[in-house]
Design a protein around this motif. Structure first.
Motif, mmCIF file in Angstrom:
data_model
loop_
_atom_site.group_PDB
_atom_site.id
_atom_site.type_symbol
_atom_site.label_atom_id
_atom_site.label_comp_id
_atom_site.label_asym_id
_atom_site.label_seq_id
_atom_site.Cartn_x
_atom_site.Cartn_y
_atom_site.Cartn_z
ATOM 1 N N THR A 59 -7.203 15.788 10.605
ATOM 2 C CA THR A 59 -6.759 15.760 9.216
ATOM 3 C C THR A 59 -6.620 17.140 8.579
ATOM 4 O OG1 THR A 59 -9.027 15.327 8.496
ATOM 5 C CG2 THR A 59 -7.574 13.415 8.783
ATOM 6 N N ARG A 63 -2.904 17.790 6.909
ATOM 7 C CA ARG A 63 -2.621 18.109 5.510
ATOM 8 C C ARG A 63 -1.426 19.075 5.424
ATOM 9 N NH1 ARG A 63 -4.868 17.321 0.993
ATOM 10 N NH2 ARG A 63 -6.700 16.408 1.953
ATOM 11 N N THR A 100 -4.853 8.583 3.597
ATOM 12 C CA THR A 100 -5.661 9.203 2.540
ATOM 13 C C THR A 100 -5.194 10.628 2.281
ATOM 14 O OG1 THR A 100 -7.564 7.815 3.081
ATOM 15 C CG2 THR A 100 -8.020 9.878 1.901
ATOM 16 N N VAL A 101 -4.898 11.370 3.338
ATOM 17 C CA VAL A 101 -4.408 12.745 3.181
ATOM 18 C C VAL A 101 -3.064 12.738 2.463
ATOM 19 C CG1 VAL A 101 -3.659 14.838 4.381
ATOM 20 C CG2 VAL A 101 -5.689 13.611 5.171
ATOM 21 N N LYS A 103 -1.845 10.423 0.457
ATOM 22 C CA LYS A 103 -2.077 10.018 -0.925
ATOM 23 C C LYS A 103 -2.604 11.187 -1.747
ATOM 24 C CE LYS A 103 -4.563 6.841 -3.885
ATOM 25 N NZ LYS A 103 -5.759 6.029 -4.017
ATOM 26 N N ASP A 104 -3.541 11.940 -1.186
ATOM 27 C CA ASP A 104 -4.099 13.100 -1.885
ATOM 28 C C ASP A 104 -3.011 14.131 -2.174
ATOM 29 O OD1 ASP A 104 -6.339 14.684 -2.908
ATOM 30 O OD2 ASP A 104 -6.039 15.937 -1.140
ATOM 31 N N ILE A 105 -2.159 14.389 -1.205
ATOM 32 C CA ILE A 105 -1.079 15.370 -1.396
ATOM 33 C C ILE A 105 -0.142 14.921 -2.506
ATOM 34 C CG2 ILE A 105 1.025 16.330 -0.344
ATOM 35 C CD1 ILE A 105 -0.528 16.295 2.345
ATOM 36 N N THR A 107 -0.600 12.549 -4.854
ATOM 37 C CA THR A 107 -1.271 12.340 -6.134
ATOM 38 C C THR A 107 -1.524 13.665 -6.837
ATOM 39 O OG1 THR A 107 -2.303 10.321 -5.339
ATOM 40 C CG2 THR A 107 -3.302 11.354 -7.258
ATOM 41 N N ASN A 108 -2.012 14.657 -6.109
ATOM 42 C CA ASN A 108 -2.284 15.969 -6.699
ATOM 43 C C ASN A 108 -1.008 16.659 -7.151
ATOM 44 O OD1 ASN A 108 -5.054 15.812 -6.450
ATOM 45 N ND2 ASN A 108 -5.076 16.740 -4.432
ATOM 46 N N ASN A 111 -0.078 15.358 -10.710
ATOM 47 C CA ASN A 111 -1.028 15.607 -11.820
ATOM 48 C C ASN A 111 -0.875 16.995 -12.372
ATOM 49 O OD1 ASN A 111 -2.159 13.073 -11.730
ATOM 50 N ND2 ASN A 111 -3.672 13.667 -10.211
#
Length: 111
Positions: A59, A63, A100-101, A103-105, A107-108, A111
């Protein structure tokens, strides 16, 4: 292979003089030679790399390569679908970790 080098410096930025051999192979061989070969598009190389890193559960590198695949034309929806497909072949935990990785990329970024 491309006529010009890509000028990739990710290895240099990450390791500088600490690991010059790794810098050389990362910047000069992997990204300036392998990624620039004409037989696969960068988009396809990105998908292959995402698949390999998902399968291996890597992971930290995933990323970077999810974002790099996006820069090379792979859509977020295509990445979601690829990861869903991969989950059945690489193991559900690897698929969940990869999603999850991603989604994090994404989502961030929003924001």
């Amino acid at each position: 292979m491309a006529d010009e080098q890509s000028g990739w410096t990710g290895g240099q930025r990450a390791f500088g003089e600490f690991a010059p051999g790794l810098v050389h192979y990362t910047d000069d061989v992997l990204f300036d030679e392998v990624w620039e070969r004409d037989d696969l598009s960068k988009r396809d190389r990105g998908l292959v790399t995402v698949a390999a890193l998902t399968a291996l559960g890597k992971t930290d590198q995933l990323r970077f390569h999810l974002d790099f695949a996006r820069q090379n034309g792979v859509t977020d929806q295509e990445l979601k679908e690829a990861i869903l497909h991969l989950a059945f072949y690489t193991g559900w935990p690897n698929g969940m970790a990869a999603m999850t990785v991603l989604k994090d990329i994404t989502t961030n970024e929003n924001n």
